[in-house]
Design a protein around this motif. Structure first.
Motif, mmCIF file in Angstrom:
data_model
loop_
_atom_site.group_PDB
_atom_site.id
_atom_site.type_symbol
_atom_site.label_atom_id
_atom_site.label_comp_id
_atom_site.label_asym_id
_atom_site.label_seq_id
_atom_site.Cartn_x
_atom_site.Cartn_y
_atom_site.Cartn_z
ATOM 1 N N ASP A 59 0.763 -1.409 0.041
ATOM 2 C CA ASP A 59 0.004 -0.131 0.031
ATOM 3 C C ASP A 59 0.880 1.121 0.134
ATOM 4 N N ARG A 60 1.747 1.210 0.725
ATOM 5 C CA ARG A 60 2.937 2.629 0.939
ATOM 6 C C ARG A 60 3.359 2.699 -0.398
ATOM 7 N N TYR A 61 3.921 1.421 -1.272
ATOM 8 C CA TYR A 61 4.618 1.700 -2.472
ATOM 9 C C TYR A 61 3.842 2.204 -3.321
ATOM 10 N N GLU A 62 2.504 1.778 -3.525
ATOM 11 C CA GLU A 62 1.318 2.022 -4.391
ATOM 12 C C GLU A 62 1.315 3.685 -4.301
ATOM 13 N N GLN A 63 1.159 4.111 -3.081
ATOM 14 C CA GLN A 63 0.925 5.480 -2.776
ATOM 15 C C GLN A 63 2.099 6.223 -3.374
ATOM 16 N N LEU A 64 3.416 5.839 -2.997
ATOM 17 C CA LEU A 64 4.743 6.583 -3.393
ATOM 18 C C LEU A 64 4.807 6.727 -5.016
ATOM 19 N N ILE A 65 4.654 5.357 -5.844
ATOM 20 C CA ILE A 65 4.675 5.293 -7.114
ATOM 21 C C ILE A 65 3.616 6.385 -7.625
ATOM 22 N N SER A 66 2.489 6.289 -7.202
ATOM 23 C CA SER A 66 1.586 7.106 -7.744
ATOM 24 C C SER A 66 1.892 8.675 -7.725
ATOM 25 N N LEU A 67 2.451 9.165 -6.571
ATOM 26 C CA LEU A 67 2.983 10.522 -6.361
ATOM 27 C C LEU A 67 3.993 10.641 -7.249
ATOM 28 N N ARG A 68 5.047 9.748 -7.445
ATOM 29 C CA ARG A 68 6.217 9.980 -8.354
ATOM 30 C C ARG A 68 5.701 10.032 -9.735
ATOM 31 N N ALA A 69 4.664 9.248 -10.336
ATOM 32 C CA ALA A 69 4.114 9.275 -11.583
ATOM 33 C C ALA A 69 3.611 10.615 -11.780
ATOM 34 N N VAL A 70 3.159 11.452 -10.869
ATOM 35 C CA VAL A 70 2.728 12.645 -11.262
ATOM 36 C C VAL A 70 3.897 13.657 -10.994
ATOM 37 N N ARG A 71 4.914 13.257 -11.015
ATOM 38 C CA ARG A 71 6.484 13.977 -11.038
ATOM 39 C C ARG A 71 6.659 14.662 -9.559
#
Length: 281
Positions: A59-71
């Motif tokens: 879950d933490r990883y999903e959130q981090l990747i989602s934020l990184r994907a929006v730069r």
């Protein structure tokens, strides 16, 4: 992300998402962010690669990747950035410490100093590093942004230089007193018409007032050139970071202000990065 995924599978999927989002080094970021989600050192990611991801980590990883994907920058997601061998706490309130600024540190440390003034303090990475490296020195750091002053204060405590660092909110020299044998600054130097061309990580997630003066990118250097002679001791130095095309313009401003020994210093990539000047002794 499903709990049935191994860490390796999660990283592959994350890398693909980041690549599709235009992230410059998606595999590296996917690895760093997995380590952060799992609360392990990045060097240990290979050890957990074959294992199923714990649901909380997933879950933490999903959130981090989602934020990184929006730069959102990696440093903001980690809450820290390495600079001159030390880790500094960072946030969206301050400019990210950058490797090229280490050129300014090297130039400052090349000669002795006892009292340093850092204008446009930001995260405090310059002032804190100089005080940590020169343990007999004291210094003042100033920034117009109150959140930046708080961030710098936290970094001074983190690196145990708080007793030798005075941090104040000031618009350049307006609240500064005394004289110094070294003044340093990494001011906003991007011209307003260059802002649109910046990477999304910088343009959308770093404080605009730390990036641009809202004009031709030389406004801060005019302030520094005009004020520095009143705050430098005889023989004192002024060192500023610049954009790679600004060397001759900044050198001319310093010359017109009566400063001497003006030098333009390149960074490790060979680009003009620092202008050094001195008040006549």
């Amino acid at each position: 992300m499903s709990t049935a995924q191994t860490a390796a599978q999660a990283m592959v999927g994350a890398t693909q998402r980041l690549r599709a989002a235009g992230v410059a080094d998606p595999a590296r970021d996917a690895r760093i962010l997995l380590a952060h989600a799992a609360r392990i050192e990045a060097s240990r990611v290979t050890l957990i690669a074959p294992e199923d991801l714990d649901p909380d980590i997933a879950d933490r990883y999903e959130q981090l990747i989602s934020l990184r994907a929006v730069r959102v920058p990696v440093s903001h997601l980690l809450g820290e950035r390495e600079f001159y061998g030390r880790r500094f706490k960072v946030s969206s309130d301050v400019l990210d410490p950058r490797p090229e600024t280490e050129t300014l540190i090297e130039a400052a440390l090349a000669q002795p100093f006892d009292r340093v003034l850092d204008l446009g303090l930001g995260s405090g990475c310059i002032l804190v590093t100089l005080l940590a490296e020169r343990t007999s020195a004291t210094g003042v750091g100033a920034d117009l942004s109150e959140p930046a002053c708080l961030q710098a204060s936290a970094n001074a405590v983190l690196h145990r230089v708080q007793d030798r660092a005075e941090i104040t909110c000031s618009n350049w020299f307006s609240a500064i007193e005394g004289r110094y044998d070294l003044i340093v600054s990494n001011p906003p130097y991007i011209a307003l018409d260059e802002m649109a061309g910046l990477e999304a990580e910088v343009r959308d997630h770093e404080p605009e007032m730390a990036l641009t003066d809202g004009g031709d990118g030389l406004g801060a250097y005019r302030e520094l050139a005009a004020g520095a002679p009143d705050y430098l001791l005889p023989g004192g130095r002024l060192l500023v970071e610049i954009g790679p095309t600004q060397g001759s313009a900044v050198a001319a401003l310093f010359d017109a202000a009566g400063l001497s020994e003006i030098r333009i210093i390149p960074d490790l990539d060979g680009r003009d990065r620092v202008v050094s000047a001195q008040i006549p002794g």
